[in-house]
Write a protein that holds these residues in place. Structure first.
Motif, mmCIF file in Angstrom:
data_model
loop_
_atom_site.group_PDB
_atom_site.id
_atom_site.type_symbol
_atom_site.label_atom_id
_atom_site.label_comp_id
_atom_site.label_asym_id
_atom_site.label_seq_id
_atom_site.Cartn_x
_atom_site.Cartn_y
_atom_site.Cartn_z
ATOM 1 N N PHE A 1 57.319 2.556 -70.967
ATOM 2 C CA PHE A 1 56.270 2.561 -69.954
ATOM 3 C C PHE A 1 56.148 1.180 -69.304
ATOM 4 N N GLU B 1 43.536 0.506 -73.989
ATOM 5 C CA GLU B 1 44.422 0.517 -72.818
ATOM 6 C C GLU B 1 44.194 -0.735 -71.979
ATOM 7 N N PHE C 1 51.893 7.352 -72.720
ATOM 8 C CA PHE C 1 51.187 6.156 -73.171
ATOM 9 C C PHE C 1 49.768 6.517 -73.616
ATOM 10 N N ASP D 1 58.333 4.443 -76.677
ATOM 11 C CA ASP D 1 57.689 5.055 -75.515
ATOM 12 C C ASP D 1 56.801 4.055 -74.771
ATOM 13 N N VAL D 2 56.064 3.226 -75.488
ATOM 14 C CA VAL D 2 55.207 2.221 -74.850
ATOM 15 C C VAL D 2 56.065 1.156 -74.165
ATOM 16 N N GLU E 1 56.779 5.814 -80.955
ATOM 17 C CA GLU E 1 55.665 5.391 -80.108
ATOM 18 C C GLU E 1 55.925 4.018 -79.503
ATOM 19 N N TYR F 1 52.990 7.250 -68.210
ATOM 20 C CA TYR F 1 51.591 6.880 -68.443
ATOM 21 C C TYR F 1 50.894 7.946 -69.299
#
Length: 88
Positions: A22, A56, A46, A18-19, A15, A43
């Motif tokens: 992004f 967010e 995310f 992945d963030v 995670e 996104y």
């Protein structure tokens, strides 16, 4: 780049990656052209990690404060454009 990406220590390694990917793409969209669909795809991933709108907004604000790059405006433009590539 003299700043850190906002991350949550409770996220898994996958995670976090992945963030970071992004936010890295948001950064790239302000410096070069990127594919609109790639922004939307990252996104969406995310949002799987950060489903809360308030969280967010908090992470987007932290990133914009550190980098000067607006994640919100970049995602919005990617969603609204019919162009294959965007550059902020």
């Amino acid at each position: 780049m003299n700043y850190e990406y906002p991350i949550d220590e409770t996220w898994t390694t996958e995670e976090i990656i992945d963030v970071v990917n992004f936010f890295s793409l948001i950064e790239k969209a302000h410096e070069k052209q990127v594919r609109s669909q790639e922004i939307i795809m990252l996104y969406n991933r995310f949002k799987q990690i950060v489903p809360s709108k308030s969280e967010e907004k908090k992470l987007f604000a932290e990133f914009e404060g550190a980098s000067g790059y607006s994640s919100y405006k970049t995602v919005k433009r990617a969603k609204e454009t019919e162009e294959e590539f965007i550059k902020m």
